[in-house]
Design a protein around this motif. Structure first.
Motif, short mmCIF file in Angstrom:
data_model
loop_
_atom_site.label_atom_id
_atom_site.label_comp_id
_atom_site.label_asym_id
_atom_site.label_seq_id
_atom_site.Cartn_x
_atom_site.Cartn_y
_atom_site.Cartn_z
N GLY A 147 0.80 -1.22 0.00
CA GLY A 147 0.00 0.00 0.00
C GLY A 147 0.83 1.26 0.00
N VAL A 148 2.08 1.17 -0.45
CA VAL A 148 2.98 2.32 -0.53
C VAL A 148 3.19 2.65 -2.00
N ASN A 149 2.94 3.91 -2.37
CA ASN A 149 2.99 4.28 -3.79
C ASN A 149 4.05 5.30 -4.14
N THR A 150 4.71 5.88 -3.14
CA THR A 150 5.73 6.89 -3.40
C THR A 150 6.88 6.72 -2.41
N ILE A 151 8.00 7.34 -2.73
CA ILE A 151 9.14 7.33 -1.81
C ILE A 151 8.76 8.02 -0.51
N ALA A 152 8.01 9.12 -0.59
CA ALA A 152 7.60 9.83 0.62
C ALA A 152 6.76 8.92 1.52
N GLU A 153 5.88 8.13 0.92
CA GLU A 153 5.05 7.22 1.72
C GLU A 153 5.90 6.11 2.33
N LEU A 154 6.91 5.64 1.61
CA LEU A 154 7.78 4.61 2.16
C LEU A 154 8.55 5.14 3.36
N ILE A 155 9.06 6.35 3.25
CA ILE A 155 9.80 6.95 4.36
C ILE A 155 8.88 7.15 5.57
N ALA A 156 7.67 7.65 5.30
CA ALA A 156 6.71 7.87 6.41
C ALA A 156 6.36 6.55 7.08
N ARG A 157 6.18 5.50 6.29
CA ARG A 157 5.85 4.18 6.85
C ARG A 157 6.99 3.67 7.72
N ALA A 158 8.22 3.83 7.25
CA ALA A 158 9.38 3.36 8.00
C ALA A 158 9.55 4.14 9.31
N LYS A 159 9.29 5.45 9.26
CA LYS A 159 9.44 6.26 10.47
C LYS A 159 8.33 5.97 11.48
N ALA A 160 7.13 5.68 10.98
CA ALA A 160 6.01 5.41 11.88
C ALA A 160 6.09 4.02 12.50
N ASN A 161 6.79 3.13 11.80
CA ASN A 161 6.87 1.73 12.27
C ASN A 161 8.33 1.27 12.23
N PRO A 162 9.13 1.77 13.16
CA PRO A 162 10.55 1.41 13.16
C PRO A 162 10.75 -0.11 13.21
N ASP A 163 11.67 -0.57 12.41
CA ASP A 163 12.07 -1.99 12.37
C ASP A 163 11.00 -2.92 11.78
N GLU A 164 9.91 -2.36 11.25
CA GLU A 164 8.89 -3.21 10.65
C GLU A 164 9.33 -3.73 9.28
N LEU A 165 9.96 -2.85 8.49
CA LEU A 165 10.25 -3.17 7.10
C LEU A 165 11.64 -3.78 6.93
N ASN A 166 11.75 -4.65 5.94
CA ASN A 166 13.07 -5.14 5.55
C ASN A 166 13.22 -5.05 4.04
N TYR A 167 14.45 -5.07 3.58
CA TYR A 167 14.65 -4.96 2.14
C TYR A 167 15.65 -6.00 1.65
N ALA A 168 15.35 -6.53 0.47
CA ALA A 168 16.21 -7.51 -0.16
C ALA A 168 17.23 -6.81 -1.05
N SER A 169 18.40 -7.42 -1.17
CA SER A 169 19.41 -6.97 -2.13
C SER A 169 20.10 -8.20 -2.70
N PRO A 170 20.84 -8.04 -3.81
CA PRO A 170 21.56 -9.18 -4.39
C PRO A 170 22.77 -9.63 -3.59
N GLY A 171 23.07 -8.96 -2.48
CA GLY A 171 24.19 -9.39 -1.66
C GLY A 171 24.94 -8.23 -1.04
N ILE A 172 25.67 -8.53 0.01
CA ILE A 172 26.43 -7.49 0.72
C ILE A 172 27.48 -6.89 -0.21
N GLY A 173 27.49 -5.56 -0.26
CA GLY A 173 28.49 -4.85 -1.05
C GLY A 173 28.11 -4.59 -2.48
N THR A 174 26.97 -5.14 -2.94
CA THR A 174 26.50 -4.81 -4.28
C THR A 174 26.00 -3.37 -4.28
N THR A 175 25.95 -2.75 -5.45
CA THR A 175 25.46 -1.36 -5.46
C THR A 175 24.00 -1.26 -5.03
#
Length: 335
Positions: A147-175
């Motif tokens: 239910g997040v449609n913009t970067i601003a909404e993602l930031i607001a969601r993360a600030k309102a719910n600390p430690d709720e979100l996680n993010y995937a990446s292709p590996g440590i040290g990748t860009t």
């Protein structure tokens, strides 16, 4: 009878003298000089320090096929993955500098000096730059069900719910990983990094709900964005992607200097004959500037850069410093 003197045309004398000078120079410089003149005399090996089917492998194979044709020989890709690219890069760094072992690598080349306590190459001394091939922007993705449609909404969601979100990446040290850490630093938020063993597993993680967010290179994410399975909130290149015109850049959104792409570069071991490096640079740039090749790469998620050795050297110098700073600020300890 007096001896008759033979008269030689001045131009013929000069040509003969030139041939003698060239032969003398070849003798003085040894077999490498003569070898470069007939290059290539056998197949060229292009090391890609990652597994098949990733962005760098795609670029390497397109280049190898057309470079072999342009040189009247054969160029083949050899995948040597492991240790974040260090294994393959190290093999290329210590190969015979005769033009028959080359390297197509990614941004790992400039990140690893700060990410690892010890690496098997020096990024400024162990290679001769051939060409800066292209770049792929990274993209910030969310699960549409979040239910997040913009970067601003993602930031607001993360600030309102600390430690709720996680993010995937292709590996440590990748860009993509470092883009995620830079995003956290700039936005003052905390989302937990979940590293995977490559772009495919990272994309699969967000598709299956293992993570709610992902930072990824554009090429492997592009099909899922087009299908609507994933939502792209922003790209981290210098400008919007040509067939994702509705997705803004981070710079457009007010995050000055937030440019984080994954580049592909073409390198040869240091002390490879200058004539060979110049020939490879010329041919690879000609290939990349062909309309059909540029279109193919664009459809695969690459922006063609096609800069010669000077452009490649500048990118290396700039990005070694840039990622060293990000890694330090993110508190990532060398492994």
């Amino acid at each position: 009878m007096p001896e008759r003197k033979t008269q030689y045309p001045r131009r013929a004398v000069l040509r003969a003298g030139g041939r003698l000078i060239t032969a003398a120079a070849a003798t003085a410089l040894g077999p490498r000089f003569a070898h470069a003149a007939g290059y290539p005399e056998r197949p060229i090996r292009i090391i890609v320090p990652f597994a098949p089917a990733g962005p760098t492998d795609i670029m390497g194979r397109i280049l190898a096929r057309h470079l072999g044709e342009a040189l009247g020989g054969t160029a083949v890709v050899e995948n040597r993955p492991g240790a974040g690219g260090n294994i393959g890069i190290g093999i290329a760094a210590h190969a015979e500098p005769d033009g028959y072992t080359l390297l197509v690598t990614s941004s790992a080349y400039v990140v690893n000096p700060s990410l690892y306590a010890k690496i098997p190459y020096d990024p400024t001394k162990d290679f001769a730059a051939i060409a800066e091939l292209g770049t792929s922007p990274n993209v910030i993705l969310v699960d549409p069900k979040l239910g997040v449609n913009t970067i601003a909404e993602l930031i607001a969601r993360a600030k309102a719910n600390p430690d709720e979100l996680n993010y995937a990446s292709p590996g440590i040290g990748t860009t993509p990983h470092l883009s995620g850490e830079l995003f956290k630093i700039i936005c003052g938020i905390n989302i937990t990094h979940v590293p995977f063993s490559g772009a495919g597993p990272a994309i699969q993680a967000i598709l299956t709900g293992t993570t709610q967010v992902a930072f990824a290179a554009l090429p492997p994410a592009h099909p899922q964005i087009e299908s609507g399975a994933l939502k792209a909130l922003a790209v981290t290149g210098e400008h919007r992607w040509f067939d994702l015109p509705e997705v803004p850049t981070m710079v457009e959104l007010g995050y000055k200097d937030f440019v984080s792409d994954t580049f592909q570069g073409f390198l040869a071991p240091a002390n490879t004959p200058a004539a060979v490096v110049a020939l490879l640079a010329s041919k690879s740039i000609e290939i990349l500037k062909r309309t059909d090749i540029a279109e193919q790469l664009r459809n695969d998620g690459f922006e063609v850069i096609a800069n010669g050795p000077d452009g490649m050297r500048k990118r290396i110098a700039d990005e070694v410093a840039k990622w060293r700073d990000v890694i330090a600020k993110a508190g990532i300890k060398p492994v």
